[in-house]
Write a protein that holds these residues in place. Structure first.
Motif, PDB file in Angstrom:
ATOM      1  N   LYS A 602       0.853  -1.179   0.000  1.00 24.41           N
ATOM      2  CA  LYS A 602       0.000   0.000   0.000  1.00 24.41           C
ATOM      3  C   LYS A 602       0.895   1.237   0.000  1.00 24.41           C
ATOM      4  N   PRO A 603       0.665   2.178  -0.904  1.00 28.20           N
ATOM      5  CA  PRO A 603       1.511   3.374  -0.961  1.00 28.20           C
ATOM      6  C   PRO A 603       1.508   4.170   0.334  1.00 28.20           C
ATOM      7  N   SER A 604       0.460   4.049   1.149  1.00 30.91           N
ATOM      8  CA  SER A 604       0.444   4.774   2.416  1.00 30.91           C
ATOM      9  C   SER A 604       1.399   4.152   3.424  1.00 30.91           C
ATOM     10  N   LEU A 605       1.813   2.911   3.173  1.00 29.64           N
ATOM     11  CA  LEU A 605       2.662   2.203   4.126  1.00 29.64           C
ATOM     12  C   LEU A 605       4.073   1.964   3.602  1.00 29.64           C
ATOM     13  N   ALA A 606       4.347   2.389   2.391  1.00 27.85           N
ATOM     14  CA  ALA A 606       5.675   2.145   1.820  1.00 27.85           C
ATOM     15  C   ALA A 606       5.984   3.220   0.791  1.00 27.85           C
ATOM     16  N   ALA A 607       7.270   3.475   0.596  1.00 24.97           N
ATOM     17  CA  ALA A 607       7.724   4.518  -0.329  1.00 24.97           C
ATOM     18  C   ALA A 607       8.797   3.938  -1.242  1.00 24.97           C
ATOM     19  N   PRO A 608       9.002   4.534  -2.420  1.00 30.21           N
ATOM     20  CA  PRO A 608      10.065   4.041  -3.314  1.00 30.21           C
ATOM     21  C   PRO A 608      11.428   4.027  -2.634  1.00 30.21           C
ATOM     22  N   GLY A 609      11.745   5.108  -1.923  1.00 31.38           N
ATOM     23  CA  GLY A 609      13.032   5.205  -1.248  1.00 31.38           C
ATOM     24  C   GLY A 609      12.888   5.830   0.121  1.00 31.38           C
ATOM     25  N   VAL A 610      13.716   5.377   1.054  1.00 26.00           N
ATOM     26  CA  VAL A 610      13.626   5.836   2.437  1.00 26.00           C
ATOM     27  C   VAL A 610      15.032   6.006   3.001  1.00 26.00           C
ATOM     28  N   VAL A 611      15.214   7.061   3.799  1.00 23.91           N
ATOM     29  CA  VAL A 611      16.449   7.262   4.555  1.00 23.91           C
ATOM     30  C   VAL A 611      16.078   7.316   6.031  1.00 23.91           C
ATOM     31  N   LEU A 612      16.769   6.551   6.850  1.00 21.09           N
ATOM     32  CA  LEU A 612      16.503   6.528   8.292  1.00 21.09           C
ATOM     33  C   LEU A 612      17.783   6.860   9.050  1.00 21.09           C
ATOM     34  N   LEU A 613      17.697   7.843   9.932  1.00 18.60           N
ATOM     35  CA  LEU A 613      18.817   8.258  10.779  1.00 18.60           C
ATOM     36  C   LEU A 613      18.353   8.253  12.223  1.00 18.60           C
ATOM     37  N   VAL A 614      19.003   7.450  13.043  1.00 21.07           N
ATOM     38  CA  VAL A 614      18.683   7.358  14.462  1.00 21.07           C
ATOM     39  C   VAL A 614      19.946   7.676  15.249  1.00 21.07           C
ATOM     40  N   ASP A 615      19.897   8.721  16.065  1.00 15.01           N
ATOM     41  CA  ASP A 615      21.064   9.126  16.852  1.00 15.01           C
ATOM     42  C   ASP A 615      20.748   8.954  18.323  1.00 15.01           C
ATOM     43  N   THR A 616      21.584   8.199  19.038  1.00 20.65           N
ATOM     44  CA  THR A 616      21.374   7.921  20.458  1.00 20.65           C
ATOM     45  C   THR A 616      22.697   8.066  21.195  1.00 20.65           C
ATOM     46  N   PRO A 617      22.660   8.139  22.527  1.00 17.99           N
ATOM     47  CA  PRO A 617      23.916   8.183  23.285  1.00 17.99           C
ATOM     48  C   PRO A 617      24.767   6.934  23.093  1.00 17.99           C
ATOM     49  N   ASP A 618      24.137   5.837  22.645  1.00 15.76           N
ATOM     50  CA  ASP A 618      24.864   4.576  22.475  1.00 15.76           C
ATOM     51  C   ASP A 618      25.429   4.396  21.069  1.00 15.76           C
ATOM     52  N   GLY A 619      25.043   5.264  20.161  1.00 15.09           N
ATOM     53  CA  GLY A 619      25.540   5.119  18.803  1.00 15.09           C
ATOM     54  C   GLY A 619      24.553   5.652  17.788  1.00 15.09           C
ATOM     55  N   ARG A 620      24.912   5.527  16.545  1.00 17.91           N
ATOM     56  CA  ARG A 620      24.112   6.087  15.464  1.00 17.91           C
ATOM     57  C   ARG A 620      23.835   5.027  14.398  1.00 17.91           C
ATOM     58  N   TYR A 621      22.655   5.158  13.799  1.00 18.68           N
ATOM     59  CA  TYR A 621      22.255   4.307  12.672  1.00 18.68           C
ATOM     60  C   TYR A 621      21.885   5.225  11.518  1.00 18.68           C
ATOM     61  N   LEU A 622      22.492   5.012  10.368  1.00 21.34           N
ATOM     62  CA  LEU A 622      22.170   5.807   9.181  1.00 21.34           C
ATOM     63  C   LEU A 622      22.209   4.886   7.979  1.00 21.34           C
ATOM     64  N   GLN A 623      21.032   4.658   7.390  1.00 21.78           N
ATOM     65  CA  GLN A 623      20.951   3.771   6.236  1.00 21.78           C
ATOM     66  C   GLN A 623      19.879   4.286   5.268  1.00 21.78           C
ATOM     67  N   ALA A 624      20.020   3.899   4.022  1.00 24.39           N
ATOM     68  CA  ALA A 624      19.011   4.194   2.998  1.00 24.39           C
ATOM     69  C   ALA A 624      18.592   2.890   2.351  1.00 24.39           C
ATOM     70  N   ALA A 625      17.368   2.869   1.835  1.00 25.59           N
ATOM     71  CA  ALA A 625      16.859   1.677   1.163  1.00 25.59           C
ATOM     72  C   ALA A 625      15.938   2.113   0.033  1.00 25.59           C
ATOM     73  N   GLY A 626      15.756   1.226  -0.936  1.00 30.61           N
ATOM     74  CA  GLY A 626      14.876   1.538  -2.045  1.00 30.61           C
ATOM     75  C   GLY A 626      15.571   2.364  -3.106  1.00 30.61           C
ATOM     76  N   VAL A 627      14.777   3.114  -3.862  1.00 25.73           N
ATOM     77  CA  VAL A 627      15.304   3.859  -5.004  1.00 25.73           C
ATOM     78  C   VAL A 627      14.958   5.335  -4.897  1.00 25.73           C
ATOM     79  N   SER A 628      15.834   6.162  -5.418  1.00 21.89           N
ATOM     80  CA  SER A 628      15.577   7.603  -5.483  1.00 21.89           C
ATOM     81  C   SER A 628      14.890   7.984  -6.783  1.00 21.89           C
ATOM     82  N   ASN A 629      14.949   7.097  -7.767  1.00 20.29           N
ATOM     83  CA  ASN A 629      14.299   7.354  -9.045  1.00 20.29           C
ATOM     84  C   ASN A 629      13.714   6.044  -9.537  1.00 20.29           C
ATOM     85  N   MET A 630      12.392   5.961  -9.593  1.00 21.46           N
ATOM     86  CA  MET A 630      11.736   4.706  -9.962  1.00 21.46           C
ATOM     87  C   MET A 630      11.921   4.384 -11.432  1.00 21.46           C
ATOM     88  N   GLU A 631      12.012   5.421 -12.269  1.00 21.28           N
ATOM     89  CA  GLU A 631      12.162   5.184 -13.691  1.00 21.28           C
ATOM     90  C   GLU A 631      13.525   4.589 -14.030  1.00 21.28           C
TER      91      GLU A 631
END
Length: 933
Positions: A602-631
């Protein structure tokens, strides 16, 4: 703005050219029909026109910069051909008595608009303009020269189906094409171990499944209907255009200057000058070709670009007496180490191992990107032979940190033109099997990590039905005085290709600039000085003494380790944060992948491309998934810049609070104090305060859904520009107040209110809003990627964005005119910059008085129907399992983003997506996940 459930077949595109079964022996290119015999001389007169692009600061149109165009045949060999436009710009010399021979610049690509980059190029070429006019021009089909572009609505027909309807249909399987037998991500890299024929078949399968072939067929039909002949877009025809332009502009002689693909075109123009009747053509006095890409180099060699650079380090060491004394026979020792790592991981003294993949990745990163680490590679090999780890660890740490990677320019690229030229130039010479065999025979095949280029090009040319049998041409031979310029760290065009061109040019001189990337001739003062000296006197012997000073000394065994980036700059204190634990990272990986759109989602629950950044006192997570250009299937990257939409609102409130601190504004000021005429025209406008506008308690009608939503199915409305006053007037004309300002218990989100806030801020400060964001927020916080977009984004300025319509159609909305969002939603940036802003805001760094942040964090409990209490440009997310967390969500026509933070826990989450239909509130699940840990 509405969101729907639907199914879309993602368009998976593969870049480049062609197919053939054999590699014919190179032959000379067919001699083209002579220009002077086939072209009506009347059409080769240039016409002065207004400049169609933004004029660089300091230039005066008609005086320091003059624009114009000529018309040339679309098909040079067809007497009945239609005409196309070639546009140019002349930047006048800054000398009152300039030389009579201008420099004409050949841009790269193919498909890149030099006119669209005039501001950048004028800065890069200021040294060339001291004594000569400099001419920029758009090659045929590019942005300002009869632009060849297939509209999205033509390329992407109705490929979407309502999944609920499909699932309810007994013949659902018949409605869908057979599922591919392979994951598309598996084809991102093709290695030497793969069977090229099998991989070609797999890509053809995916190409059909994702309807790329159908999209290109639709575009081909569109071009035919509109008189566009794809076969006419080739380097050979662009060379004819170039000669026609030289003749039409009326200078007696010219100097050619080319970088990257521009050198392909310049060389073919030089070939043309050797073949045609020169009696009616101006002289070509000299040529500089930089980052050389000859048409007669096989495209498969792109797979050797990074290996060439690695081996060049060790070749340079072998030619250096001190280096070869310290590391005898180091080139062969590298080859032996690669063979050893291929057989089994290298054993290190600390008990760890280094795999071949890790070794090749390290060598390639340093040789291609790290100017300081480059000189340490011989020592690295010598150390790894003994199991030493310190240098390898330091080099890995260097390329993991910011500041050591080369910068690339986001270019305005016309993909259709690029595809046409690549196919018409080379489709007769490419073959998947022999291409992989060529790479397998390289002296260090272990360094070859991608053998995909020719396989991908076969698919593209088949899609466009552009397959010919033309062989590769012979090397260009020309008597034109030429400077061949190479960058020793060029990973886009190999210096070996420059040497190949040099050997066939009898009147050429060549220079290799050490520690220089692609476009070396503008990369250093030394290179600029050499280039200017050559143009001033091409026949004189050049002084290359500055080149020798650029060559670094190789690191010896007892030298200190290379510094980390922050150690080279006393003002830089940022360090790379630790990674989160494997368990937490695994859960975040699982969450991230679940947000990526796949078949049936469902498009409301998923996107072509996603970037997630989580910063905590214990460390950081930075990853991307999917595509920036569907064509095109371009992978999303963590440093991609996305629009942040209504997250702009907190930036606007920061400016508001700063002006309150300075005594210029008060939150209790009435709107009528600053915008009296507009306030009088707005229902209840004389009762509205700035505080109410910032907290959405004025009741003013919101223009957002109607104006922004209308552009989803209407391209003209998508790109329509609005002034802030026009947005407010639209709200006045089309809607009624929801309640009176400050009415108890009432709250209604309104973008209109924030447009009014932006207008008040500009009026009170006397400065433009974009300048205020830049000087008061972006610059102080070092948000280098943050931009305030006030029009249709420039090509490459942001990643692509998408929207699913109620009917289930996916629309590329990347050309949304951000003036429609302005102070309510027109900022774009990368995830790390949004994190820096969120953390600076939470610590009060942007304010002089702690009460300013406290005011922003005073929440109205009626916000978002009571689910999300709203402060001043900030939302309280406590009701979603994240007590004490606050931030904001943002949506534009193609993006949804969310950030939130809690200073008490030290946790900040940033989530970016390139779909307006996606619900970014999904990122709120991260905080409870971390708290449960």
């Amino acid at each position: 703005m509405k969101k729907t459930t639907l199914l879309f077949f993602i368009i998976f595109s593969i870049v480049l050219v062609s197919c053939a079964n054999n590699i014919p022996a190179p032959t000379a290119m067919p001699k083209p029909t002579e220009i002077t015999e086939t072209v009506n001389t009347d059409i080769l007169e240039s016409t002065t026109t207004p400049c169609a692009f933004e004029i660089p600061d300091g230039e005066v149109e008609g005086e320091t910069i003059v624009c114009g165009q000529i018309e040339v045949p679309q098909e040079w060999d067809n007497p009945d051909s239609s005409l196309i436009t070639i546009s140019y710009a002349i930047l006048r010399a800054q000398n009152d008595d300039p030389a009579p021979d201008p420099i004409i610049y050949f841009e790269g690509g193919p498909g890149v608009s030099s006119l669209d980059m005039t501001e950048i190029l004028s800065e890069d070429f200021v040294h060339l303009r001291q004594n000569r006019d400099v001419i920029f021009w758009d090659q045929r089909g590019n942005l300002f020269s009869s632009h060849v572009q297939c509209p999205d609505e033509v390329a992407n027909p109705l490929l979407a189906l309502d999944i609920e309807a499909v699932e309810a249909t007994a013949t659902a399987e018949a409605l869908l094409p057979p599922k591919p037998t392979i994951d598309p991500q598996f084809l991102e890299t093709i290695t030497l171990a793969d069977d090229p024929q099998v991989r070609l078949a797999q890509q053809q399968e995916l190409n059909h499944y994702f309807s790329v072939d159908q999209a290109k067929a639709n575009c081909r039909a569109y071009f035919t209907e509109n008189g566009i002949v794809p076969e006419a877009y080739s380097t050979a025809n662009s060379a004819r255009d170039a000669v026609a332009l030289l003749r039409a502009l009326g200078y007696p002689r010219y100097n050619l200057y080319a970088i990257s693909y521009g050198t392909t075109l310049a060389l073919e123009t030089m070939r043309l000058y050797e073949q045609v009747d020169l009696s009616d053509l101006p002289e070509v006095r000299s040529a500089v070709i930089d980052g050389v890409s000859p048409l007669y180099v096989r495209i498969a060699e792109q797979g050797l670009l990074q290996p060439y650079n690695v081996m060049r380090v060790f070749d340079t060491c072998m030619a250096d007496p001190a280096c070869t004394a310290a590391y005898p026979d180091i080139r062969q020792r590298l080859l032996d180490l690669l063979i050893l790592a291929e057989q089994s991981p290298i054993k290190l003294n600390d008990g760890s191992e280094m795999t071949l993949e890790e070794l090749v990745t390290l060598l390639s990163h340093v040789a291609n990107e790290d100017k300081t680490g480059w000189a340490y590679l011989p020592r690295l090999v010598a150390g790894l032979e003994q199991g030493e780890t310190a240098l390898a660890a330091r080099l890995v740490e260097r390329y993991s940190k910011p500041g050591v990677m080369s910068e690339t320019l986001a270019e305005a690229l016309s993909d259709n033109v690029k595809n046409f030229i690549d196919c018409n130039d080379r489709s007769g010479t490419l073959d998947a099997v022999s291409a992989v065999e060529l790479l397998r025979t390289y002296i260090a095949p272990q360094l070859v990590t991608n053998a995909q280029t020719e396989i991908s090009q076969i698919i593209v040319c088949e899609n466009w039905s552009l397959v010919n049998e033309m062989p590769l041409p012979e090397p260009v031979q020309s008597d034109i005085r030429t400077l061949v310029s190479n960058g020793a760290m060029d990973s886009a065009t190999a210096p070996e290709w420059g040497e190949m061109a040099f050997t066939s040019l009898p009147n050429a001189v060549m220079v290799n600039f050490p520690l220089s990337y692609h476009g070396a001739s503008v990369g250093s003062d030394c290179a600029k000085d050499v280039t200017v000296a050559f143009f001033d006197n091409p026949e004189a012997e050049l002084d290359f003494s500055c080149v020798a000073t650029m060559q670094p000394s190789f690191a010896l065994l007892d030298d200190e380790l290379p510094p980390l980036p922050e150690e080279t700059n006393a003002d830089v204190s940022e360090t790379v944060p630790d990674a989160l634990s494997d368990d937490v990272a695994a859960r975040l990986d699982e969450f991230l992948q679940a947000q990526v759109y796949t078949e049936g989602a469902k498009p409301s629950l998923a996107a072509p491309g996603v970037v997630l950044l989580v910063d905590t006192p214990d460390g950081r997570y930075l990853q991307a998934a999917g595509v920036s250009n569907m064509e095109e299937g371009t992978p999303m990257r963590v440093d991609d810049r996305l629009e942040i939409g209504s997250n702009t609102k907190s930036f606007t409130v920061v400016l508001l609070m700063q002006l309150v601190e300075e005594g210029i504004l008060s939150l209790d000021d009435l709107l009528s104090k600053w915008l009296p005429d507009l306030a009088a025209a707005i229902p209840n406008g004389d009762q509205m305060t700035l505080h109410q506008l910032a907290q959405h308690t004025t009741g003013i009608w919101d223009y957002g859904d109607e104006i922004i939503g209308a552009g989803i199915t209407d391209l003209e409305k998508l790109i329509q520009a609005y002034t802030p006053a026009e947005l407010v007037q639209y709200a006045i004309d089309n809607g009624a107040p929801d309640f009176t300002p400050g009415e108890e218990g009432q709250w209604k989100y309104s973008n209109t209110g924030y447009i009014l806030l932006g207008m008040v801020i500009e009026t009170a400060s006397g400065d433009e809003l974009g300048d205020l964001y830049q000087t008061r927020i972006f610059n102080p916080l070092g948000l280098e990627t943050a931009v305030f977009i006030e029009d249709v984004p420039e090509a490459g300025e942001i990643t692509d964005g998408y929207w699913w319509t109620d009917e289930g159609d996916m629309v590329n909305t990347s050309r949304w005119n951000a003036s429609q969002g302005w102070a309510a939603g027109s900022i774009a940036m990368i995830a790390e910059d949004l994190l820096a802003y969120a953390q600076a805001l939470s610590t009060g760094e942007l304010f002089q008085d702690a009460d300013s942040l406290a005011q922003m964090l005073t929440f109205d409990p009626n916000g978002m129907e009571g689910l999300m209490p709203y402060g001043l440009g900030l939302i309280d997310f406590s009701n979603f399992g994240a007590p004490g967390y606050w931030g904001h969500e943002g949506q534009t026509a193609g993006f949804q983003t969310l950030w939130y933070t809690n200073p008490d826990t030290g946790i900040t989450v940033v989530g970016l997506s390139n779909s307006a239909s996606y619900q970014a509130y999904s990122f709120l699940a991260i905080a409870p996940m971390l708290l449960s840990e």
